[in-house]
Write a protein that holds these residues in place. Structure first.
Motif, PDB file in Angstrom:
ATOM      1  N   GLY A 125       0.796  -1.262   0.085  1.00 17.36           N
ATOM      2  CA  GLY A 125      -0.087   0.118  -0.063  1.00 17.36           C
ATOM      3  C   GLY A 125       0.837   1.214  -0.101  1.00 17.36           C
ATOM      4  N   THR A 126       0.499   2.156  -0.842  1.00 14.93           N
ATOM      5  CA  THR A 126       1.367   3.252  -1.145  1.00 14.93           C
ATOM      6  C   THR A 126       0.807   4.661  -0.956  1.00 14.93           C
ATOM      7  N   ALA A 127       1.192   5.950  -0.758  1.00 15.22           N
ATOM      8  CA  ALA A 127       0.395   7.215  -1.219  1.00 15.22           C
ATOM      9  C   ALA A 127       1.113   7.448  -2.401  1.00 15.22           C
ATOM     10  N   LEU A 156      -3.320   0.644 -12.371  1.00 15.09           N
ATOM     11  CA  LEU A 156      -3.391   1.532 -13.560  1.00 15.09           C
ATOM     12  C   LEU A 156      -4.290   0.588 -14.626  1.00 15.09           C
ATOM     13  N   ASP A 157      -5.019   1.612 -15.306  1.00 18.52           N
ATOM     14  CA  ASP A 157      -5.725   0.905 -16.610  1.00 18.52           C
ATOM     15  C   ASP A 157      -4.688   1.141 -17.645  1.00 18.52           C
ATOM     16  N   ASP A 182       4.678   6.643  -7.306  1.00 22.24           N
ATOM     17  CA  ASP A 182       4.736   5.233  -6.686  1.00 22.24           C
ATOM     18  C   ASP A 182       4.540   4.290  -7.969  1.00 22.24           C
ATOM     19  N   MET A 183       3.600   4.375  -8.995  1.00 21.57           N
ATOM     20  CA  MET A 183       3.231   3.650 -10.051  1.00 21.57           C
ATOM     21  C   MET A 183       4.419   3.504 -11.100  1.00 21.57           C
ATOM     22  N   VAL A 217       3.618 -12.339  -7.251  1.00 17.91           N
ATOM     23  CA  VAL A 217       3.158 -10.989  -7.566  1.00 17.91           C
ATOM     24  C   VAL A 217       3.359  -9.823  -6.452  1.00 17.91           C
ATOM     25  N   VAL A 218       4.111  -8.823  -6.886  1.00 20.91           N
ATOM     26  CA  VAL A 218       3.966  -7.710  -5.999  1.00 20.91           C
ATOM     27  C   VAL A 218       3.139  -6.621  -6.611  1.00 20.91           C
ATOM     28  N   ALA A 219       2.077  -6.420  -5.852  1.00 17.50           N
ATOM     29  CA  ALA A 219       1.052  -5.612  -6.260  1.00 17.50           C
ATOM     30  C   ALA A 219       1.253  -4.152  -5.496  1.00 17.50           C
ATOM     31  N   VAL A 220       1.383  -3.183  -6.303  1.00 15.86           N
ATOM     32  CA  VAL A 220       1.527  -1.833  -5.848  1.00 15.86           C
ATOM     33  C   VAL A 220       0.017  -1.262  -6.108  1.00 15.86           C
ATOM     34  N   VAL A 221      -0.286  -0.828  -4.851  1.00 11.63           N
ATOM     35  CA  VAL A 221      -1.889  -0.104  -4.870  1.00 11.63           C
ATOM     36  C   VAL A 221      -1.905   1.049  -3.882  1.00 11.63           C
ATOM     37  N   GLY A 222      -2.876   2.003  -4.125  1.00  9.49           N
ATOM     38  CA  GLY A 222      -3.227   2.960  -3.082  1.00  9.49           C
ATOM     39  C   GLY A 222      -3.535   2.442  -1.536  1.00  9.49           C
TER      40      GLY A 222
END
Length: 590
Positions: A27-29, A55-56, A109-110, A371-376
């Motif tokens: 979880g990131t800002a 992202l899309d 971050d993305m 998987v490493v998932a980078v999300v808000g």
């Protein structure tokens, strides 16, 4: 490593030979430097097969320097495209403010996650729902009050709440003051009082000439006077090209009308009686302007104070420690605050996307990918919950595609009532046996009144002649059909000449964020942005048609009523039509 202009997604390699992979959700800002560092450290440490990002495709393409996505002209006919972009703009503006405050690019971050994946040779997966689908579903879930709050939030970026309250109150007060004094007061027997006792014919003619010349001149300046681009230079910045056009048109109109009265040269319908009637109307309208302005400023001041109190917490943005935004407790509190603002909106913007992203991550995990998932940070808890219990995931079909929203909103109900009232008016006159000539006059007046209002306000918003003409031509029909709006058609034509894309939103954010720019200049620059001009054209065309529908029965019908004996005679005909309709129904039942 791909260059910045490469908008292609690095594809994951073939699924590894393992029964099931693992998902690590980070979880990131989106505007935090610490989050960028955490992304790089996590990807380097975990060395996953795939780095999944929130992202899309369209946002990924834009982030990688691809051309911003244009809005297709046909999309406008769905009705809500412009308003969805308002919501998208609001969300983007909030994120841009955070990015400026903490000196980091929104979405860094993305971008760091994608670059880390490319640096280590990992694949990238875009796991978020299409942004236009998300915004459409978000907008459809908001109530009218919540939509007004969001649009108001954008206005607060341009000026302060008290200015908004005063401007809105003054404008609304003047409008209703003029309508009441000029048209409603005579029906209530107050016309002579509000005319200030001025009855001398010559005086009324000169006052009427001023009123007719002013209104006609403004239309002349708006529609025909060429753009005066050098006005700002020659007037020391007091006038821009647009205001100079209006002022010059008004001057020409007033001088011309006064010349007609002074020389006794009356032309066509502009005879002595017309100028006298216009004089009484102008005086009553002036009284309405003064009274409406006073009352509107008073009410607007109160509204401004209330808005100021309600938005006081906006200034607390500067006090937030951005690194706290990735802390679970802080994020949970923010999400809870948003749910209090709009539970249905939060469902579309947060909960559904949690489920959508979890669906994508679960599918990758089932294929054997690590998987490493980078999300808000706001999505982490919901995604983790779904990944721990995949059976609780809602069907993918239920969270994909557009949403029809509420079937009956207050605005739709009002539109249906207007349609029913208009059709009933014509039907009752027809059943009463009123002459076809009068019915044709009413229809032509409806067509012209709606068309002129919609056309004029569209031009005022900067529409091309063709766009404004199309909006004006269909306004008579769309004003009685709640499923259509003239602004859609005006916008459809406008988009063929003025492409709009999501890149315009950042331009608008830059203008709003420039606190050194005076409000007048800010609005002028915003009108140069295709997206903002499109929004204004669609909105102003629709407002013109709505105003015409509201004023038609107050202004036009009393003006036409003398053809059949006056307003009382018209009401008698409507009653007779109702009686004849009841007799017909009884006859059919019997």
């Amino acid at each position: 490593m791909s260059d910045a202009g490469d908008a292609s997604v690095p594809e994951p390699s073939e699924p590894p030979d393992r029964e099931r992979g693992d998902v690590h959700v980070l979880g990131t800002a989106h505007v935090s430097q610490a989050s960028v560092d955490a992304v790089n450290e996590t990807v380097d440490r975990e060395r996953p097969d795939v780095v999944a990002v929130e992202l899309d495709e369209s946002r990924f393409r834009q982030m990688r320097g691809g051309a911003p996505e244009d809005i297709e002209a046909s999309d406008l006919l769905s009705g809500n495209t412009v308003f969805q972009f308002l919501a998208y703009w609001m969300l983007s503006y909030v994120q841009s403010r955070l990015g400026e405050r903490f000196d980091i690019e929104p979405g860094a971050d993305m971008k760091a996650a994608i670059e880390a994946a490319e640096r280590n040779g990992h694949g990238v997966a875009l796991v978020d729902r299409d942004i236009q689908v998300t915004i459409q579903r978000f907008w459809a879930r908001l109530s009218v009050t919540e939509k007004l709050k969001m649009v108001g939030g954008l206005a607060l970026g341009v000026t302060d709440p008290r200015t908004i309250g005063l401007s809105f109150g003054a404008g609304l007060g003047i409008f209703f003051g003029v309508v009441f004094a000029a048209f409603v007061a005579p029906l209530l027997g107050l016309g002579e009082t509000l005319s200030l006792g001025i009855t001398e014919a010559s005086t009324l003619q000169f006052v009427g000439a001023t009123g007719i010349g002013l209104v006609g001149g403004l239309l002349l300046g708006l529609l025909f006077v060429p753009s005066l681009e050098g006005a700002a230079r020659y007037t020391g910045g007091l006038l821009n090209g647009f205001s100079a056009r209006l002022l010059s048109g008004a001057a020409i109109g007033v001088v011309g009308a006064l010349a007609l009265v002074s020389t006794g040269t009356f032309v066509g319908p502009l005879d002595a009686g017309t100028f006298e009637s216009a004089g009484s109307l102008t005086i009553r309208g002036g009284v309405g302007v003064v009274a409406g302005l006073g009352l509107g400023v008073l009410v607007g001041g109160v509204v401004g104070i209330v808005l100021d109190a309600l938005t006081a917490d906006v200034e607390e943005l500067d006090e937030i420690d951005i690194e706290e935004l990735t802390d679970g407790d802080v994020v949970a509190a923010m999400m809870e605050e948003f749910r209090r603002f709009s539970p249905r909106g939060a469902n579309a913007l947060i909960d559904e996307r949690d489920a959508y992203i979890a669906h994508k991550l679960h599918a990758l995990r089932e294929q054997g990918y690590d998987v490493v998932a980078v999300v808000g940070a706001g999505h982490k808890a919901g995604i983790d919950r779904y990944l721990a219990d995949p059976d609780s995931l809602p069907p993918m079909a239920s969270i994909s595609g557009t949403d029809s929203g509420r079937r009956f909103s207050p605005l739709k109900i009002l539109s249906y009532l207007v349609m029913i009232g208009f059709l009933a008016f014509f039907f009752l006159l027809l059943m009463a046996g009123v002459q076809n000539t009068f019915l044709l006059q009413v229809f032509l007046a409806w067509f012209l009144f709606n068309g002129i209002f919609a056309f004029t306000l569209a031009r005022l918003a900067g529409a091309r002649w063709t766009s404004a003409g199309v909006g004006g031509a269909v306004a008579w029909l769309t004003s009685i059909n709640p499923l259509l709006a003239p602004g859609w058609f005006a916008g459809y034509v406008e988009l063929r000449h003025r492409p709009v894309n999501v890149g315009d939103i950042q331009t608008l954010n830059d203008i709003i964020g420039n606190t050194d720019l005076p409000m007048g200049e800010a609005f002028e620059e915003m009108f140069d942005v295709p997206l903002f001009r499109l929004i204004m054209i669609v909105a102003m065309t629709n407002i013109g048609s709505m105003l015409a529908s509201f004023l038609f029965f107050i202004v036009v019908i009393p003006w036409l009523a003398p053809e059949i004996g006056g307003v009382d005679a018209l009401m008698a005909e409507l009653l007779r039509g109702a009686e004849n309709s009841l007799e017909l129904i009884r006859g059919v039942i019997a």
